[in-house]
Motif scaffolding. Structure first.
Motif, PDB file in Angstrom:
ATOM      1  N   LEU A  31       0.725  -1.273  -0.027  1.00 15.77           N
ATOM      2  CA  LEU A  31       0.077   0.193  -0.079  1.00 15.77           C
ATOM      3  C   LEU A  31       0.818   1.400   0.036  1.00 15.77           C
ATOM      4  O   LEU A  31       2.071   1.026   0.424  1.00 15.77           O
ATOM      5  N   THR A  32       0.384   2.551  -0.690  1.00 12.64           N
ATOM      6  CA  THR A  32       0.883   3.798  -0.410  1.00 12.64           C
ATOM      7  C   THR A  32       0.162   4.109   0.767  1.00 12.64           C
ATOM      8  O   THR A  32      -1.139   4.566   0.743  1.00 12.64           O
ATOM      9  N   HIS A  38      -8.502   1.537   0.854  1.00 11.10           N
ATOM     10  CA  HIS A  38     -10.019   1.470   0.959  1.00 11.10           C
ATOM     11  C   HIS A  38     -10.382  -0.088   0.371  1.00 11.10           C
ATOM     12  O   HIS A  38      -9.377  -0.913   0.187  1.00 11.10           O
ATOM     13  N   GLY A  40     -11.298  -1.558  -2.097  1.00 15.96           N
ATOM     14  CA  GLY A  40     -10.566  -2.108  -3.463  1.00 15.96           C
ATOM     15  C   GLY A  40      -9.244  -2.328  -3.111  1.00 15.96           C
ATOM     16  O   GLY A  40      -8.773  -3.501  -3.635  1.00 15.96           O
ATOM     17  N   ASN A  41      -8.504  -1.623  -2.718  1.00 16.82           N
ATOM     18  CA  ASN A  41      -7.122  -1.981  -2.253  1.00 16.82           C
ATOM     19  C   ASN A  41      -7.050  -3.494  -1.463  1.00 16.82           C
ATOM     20  O   ASN A  41      -6.355  -4.438  -1.794  1.00 16.82           O
ATOM     21  N   THR A  44      -7.453  -6.567  -3.418  1.00 14.42           N
ATOM     22  CA  THR A  44      -6.275  -6.933  -4.058  1.00 14.42           C
ATOM     23  C   THR A  44      -5.620  -7.927  -3.334  1.00 14.42           C
ATOM     24  O   THR A  44      -4.791  -8.989  -3.259  1.00 14.42           O
ATOM     25  N   TYR A  45      -5.461  -7.357  -1.883  1.00 15.17           N
ATOM     26  CA  TYR A  45      -4.576  -8.288  -0.903  1.00 15.17           C
ATOM     27  C   TYR A  45      -5.308  -9.460  -0.280  1.00 15.17           C
ATOM     28  O   TYR A  45      -4.751 -10.347  -0.057  1.00 15.17           O
ATOM     29  N   GLY A 243      -2.376  -5.053  -8.356  1.00 16.89           N
ATOM     30  CA  GLY A 243      -3.741  -4.722  -8.939  1.00 16.89           C
ATOM     31  C   GLY A 243      -3.662  -4.488 -10.524  1.00 16.89           C
ATOM     32  O   GLY A 243      -2.497  -4.300 -11.048  1.00 16.89           O
ATOM     33  N   ASP A 245      -4.300  -1.993 -12.408  1.00 18.63           N
ATOM     34  CA  ASP A 245      -3.752  -0.934 -13.050  1.00 18.63           C
ATOM     35  C   ASP A 245      -2.065  -0.899 -13.135  1.00 18.63           C
ATOM     36  O   ASP A 245      -1.769  -0.377 -13.973  1.00 18.63           O
ATOM     37  N   HIS A 246      -1.411  -1.991 -12.399  1.00 21.59           N
ATOM     38  CA  HIS A 246      -0.195  -1.987 -12.376  1.00 21.59           C
ATOM     39  C   HIS A 246       0.481  -2.527 -13.805  1.00 21.59           C
ATOM     40  O   HIS A 246       1.548  -2.422 -14.312  1.00 21.59           O
ATOM     41  N   PHE A 275     -10.284  -4.996 -10.678  1.00 16.18           N
ATOM     42  CA  PHE A 275     -10.575  -3.762  -9.704  1.00 16.18           C
ATOM     43  C   PHE A 275     -12.056  -3.896  -9.082  1.00 16.18           C
ATOM     44  O   PHE A 275     -12.862  -4.826  -9.709  1.00 16.18           O
ATOM     45  N   LEU A 276     -12.006  -3.606  -7.920  1.00 15.21           N
ATOM     46  CA  LEU A 276     -13.475  -3.260  -7.135  1.00 15.21           C
ATOM     47  C   LEU A 276     -14.243  -1.997  -7.712  1.00 15.21           C
ATOM     48  O   LEU A 276     -13.390  -1.001  -7.908  1.00 15.21           O
ATOM     49  N   MET A 290     -13.199   1.975  -7.293  1.00 15.65           N
ATOM     50  CA  MET A 290     -13.095   2.449  -6.054  1.00 15.65           C
ATOM     51  C   MET A 290     -11.930   3.318  -5.907  1.00 15.65           C
ATOM     52  O   MET A 290     -10.755   2.673  -6.128  1.00 15.65           O
TER      53      MET A 290
HETATM   54  P1  AMP Z   1      -1.778   1.902  -3.952  1.00 12.37           P
HETATM   55  O1  AMP Z   1      -2.048   1.952  -2.479  1.00 12.37           O
HETATM   56  O2  AMP Z   1      -2.280   2.954  -4.916  1.00 12.37           O
HETATM   57  O3  AMP Z   1      -0.406   1.480  -4.300  1.00 12.37           O
HETATM   58  O4  AMP Z   1      -2.559   0.604  -4.117  1.00 12.37           O
HETATM   59  C1  AMP Z   1      -2.409  -0.590  -3.377  1.00 12.37           C
HETATM   60  C2  AMP Z   1      -2.923  -1.731  -4.090  1.00 12.37           C
HETATM   61  O5  AMP Z   1      -4.369  -1.581  -4.586  1.00 12.37           O
HETATM   62  C3  AMP Z   1      -2.283  -2.036  -5.694  1.00 12.37           C
HETATM   63  O6  AMP Z   1      -2.047  -3.327  -5.916  1.00 12.37           O
HETATM   64  C4  AMP Z   1      -3.222  -1.469  -6.588  1.00 12.37           C
HETATM   65  O7  AMP Z   1      -3.300  -1.939  -7.899  1.00 12.37           O
HETATM   66  C5  AMP Z   1      -4.617  -2.008  -5.786  1.00 12.37           C
HETATM   67  N1  AMP Z   1      -5.708  -1.182  -6.101  1.00 12.37           N
HETATM   68  C6  AMP Z   1      -6.189   0.072  -6.282  1.00 12.37           C
HETATM   69  N2  AMP Z   1      -7.329   0.429  -6.514  1.00 12.37           N
HETATM   70  C7  AMP Z   1      -7.951  -0.634  -6.518  1.00 12.37           C
HETATM   71  C8  AMP Z   1      -9.445  -0.965  -6.785  1.00 12.37           C
HETATM   72  N3  AMP Z   1     -10.286  -0.284  -6.797  1.00 12.37           N
HETATM   73  N4  AMP Z   1      -9.557  -2.490  -6.629  1.00 12.37           N
HETATM   74  C9  AMP Z   1      -8.705  -3.300  -6.469  1.00 12.37           C
HETATM   75  N5  AMP Z   1      -7.313  -3.141  -6.335  1.00 12.37           N
HETATM   76  C10 AMP Z   1      -7.076  -1.838  -6.262  1.00 12.37           C
END
Ligand code: AMP
Ligand code: ZN
Length: 475
Positions: A31-32, A38, A40-41, A44-45, A243, A245-246, A275-276, A290
């Motif tokens: 996570l950042t 959220h 959605g994040n 992915t976990y 996720g 997006d990467h 994604f969610l 999300m």
């Molecule tokens: P980040 O905190 O932006 O680095 O994201 C953490 C993880 O959540 C990354 O693997 C993203 O690809 C994933 N992620 C971000 N938004 C969503 C979403 N809406 N649904 C599922 N995974 C997501």
């Protein structure tokens, strides 16, 4: 059957074998930590946790590494915008280091509530600056990086494979980059990406900063994952998750940096969670990812505040395949909560009734295993679970707990704890239940009802079955 997994690299399902027999080296982008995760994040976990548990179920030891992005991730995934961490801290009026640790802690708590196994190694970007600098130096020495007045960039012209992963022509990527961005005039190609930002220009006041051979500054986002993954797992990993997006920016950049530096394949299996999404606020059908923007930011705490069991969210995620977009609605959350509650209720009943495992259970064991081995097909695995339960109820043969607990090693729904907690009542309650049974035998319905009501007030519900009176704590 053998375990097969969908590999984004080849765009197909492949039979999975780790490089070293018995051991899987797996890295997940973390996570950042400028805000809460959220849901959605968290989806992915949950996906990477199911993957890890499936590998463990298959008998592998999983060396799982996850980073914590506490510096360098800009408001766009590419080189534009400002550092998400610095922006988050400024807006909250707080110290950036404090913010990073606060949200990191909140994230670990979320993972625990979702019964996500903690990675074996957790690594913070800010604690691996020397490793990142060393990797950038290696890229410099091999002619894959160059320095400008503002930054150090990866030179994508030196890595012809760059577009192989996305299967998108480079022009498309460049067109995608926004026009108004303060481009570095010395950047050679618009798609070159930053390895190191100098604390000059727009980053003059960047708080997190370190000395480097290119002056004081901070690392780009992508380099952290290459440096830390290779530090803890070696130059070739079995699996890397993130996720979806990467797929477009972060992971092709990780591949470029790592493979250009080592000359070896960086990752054998790339796996991405879909994604969610949520409906838009104005009630139209348009779906949006999300995100952390206002009105579209649901955290695990939001679910807790509404009275949901966090594992009901895990259950909701299990009902969709990880490569399928999942649309979140409160109705679907209610359905998941009800499904999870009845699963726990069944486990409690099976615990009380007990019995030997009937032979027909083997079919479900086989079905469950082939479902998870088929690229983690959890909807199919869950269908096997619910059909097994239906069959147990129909036949009144309840010796299925060992199978259910075995499946739960992958599902992670804490079914054993739930069942044990549900039937855990003290001696006084047990005596009352016994007394009620005797009252019923003596056709003293008034006393029997009185006891039932008394226990109901304590959150204990009774059910009279051919196998005797069963009880279940519901709160
Ligand atoms: P980040 O905190 O932006 O680095 O994201 C953490 C993880 O959540 C990354 O693997 C993203 O690809 C994933 N992620 C971000 N938004 C969503 C979403 N809406 N649904 C599922 N995974 C997501
Ligand atoms: Zn990453």
């Amino acid at each position: 059957m053998a375990l097969s997994l969908y590999n984004t690299l080849t765009r197909r399902k492949e039979v999975f074998q780790p490089l070293e027999p018995g051991i899987v080296r797996m890295y997940s982008c973390g996570l950042t930590v400028y805000n809460y995760a959220h849901i959605g994040n968290l989806r992915t976990y949950i996906f990477s946790d199911i993957l890890r548990r499936t590998l463990e179920y298959e008998g592998y030891e999983v060396l799982h590494v996850m980073n914590v992005t506490d510096v360098g991730h800009l408001t766009s995934d590419a080189d534009e915008g400002e550092d998400k961490m610095e922006k988050g801290a400024r807006e909250a009026g707080k110290d950036i280091w404090e913010i990073a640790r606060f949200y990191e802690e909140a994230f670990w708590r979320d993972l625990e509530l979702l019964n996500i196994e903690k990675p074996k190694v957790i690594c913070r970007a800010t604690e691996h600056i020397p490793e990142m600098i060393a990797l950038i130096q290696r890229l410099m020495e091999r002619g894959h990086a160059y320095e400008t007045d503002q930054a150090v960039y990866f030179d994508i012209s030196t890595f012809p494979k760059y577009t192989e992963f996305t299967r998108q022509p480079l022009e498309q990527k460049v067109i995608g980059a926004r026009e108004e961005v303060q481009e570095d005039p010395q950047k050679r190609h618009p798609a070159d990406f930053a390895l190191w930002f100098k604390a000059v220009g727009r980053f003059k006041n960047h708080i997190m900063r370190w000395e480097s051979p290119w002056g004081v500054g901070f690392p780009g986002w992508h380099i952290e994952c290459s440096a830390m993954a290779m530090k803890y797992l070696g130059e070739t990993l079995d699996i890397h998750t993130g996720g979806e997006d990467h797929i477009w920016v972060h992971h092709p950049n990780e591949i470029a940096q790592s493979e250009a530096a080592t000359g070896k394949q960086f990752v054998r299996f790339w796996m991405h969670g879909a994604f969610l999404v949520v409906g838009s606020q104005n009630g139209s059908d348009e779906e949006r990812r999300m995100g952390k923007s206002e009105g579209n930011f649901i955290t695990l705490q939001t679910l807790l505040d509404k009275g949901y069991d966090p594992l009901a969210y895990r259950y909701a995620c299990l009902m969709a395949h990880y490569r399928q977009k999942l649309r979140f609605t409160w109705e679907s959350m209610d359905a998941a909560a009800a499904g999870y509650a009845s699963l726990k209720q069944f486990a409690a009943r099976a615990l009380q009734v007990g019995g030997e495992e009937p032979p027909w259970v083997q079919t479900y064991r086989d079905r469950f295993r082939s479902a998870i081995e088929d690229d983690l097909n959890m909807p199919q695995a869950m269908a096997a679970v619910s059909e097994m339960i239906r069959e147990a109820e129909t036949r009144k043969e309840y010796g299925v707990l060992p199978a259910l607990y075995d499946f739960d090693r992958v599902l992670g729904l804490k079914l054993r704890e739930a069942a044990e907690a549900a039937v855990d009542v003290d001696a006084v309650v047990k005596a009352l239940i016994k007394e009620r049974e005797e009252a019923r035998k003596a056709r003293n319905w008034a006393r029997a009802d009185e006891i039932r009501n008394q226990l109901a007030e304590q959150g204990i519900v009774l059910e009279d079955t051919p196998s005797g009176t069963l009880w279940r704590r519901i709160r």
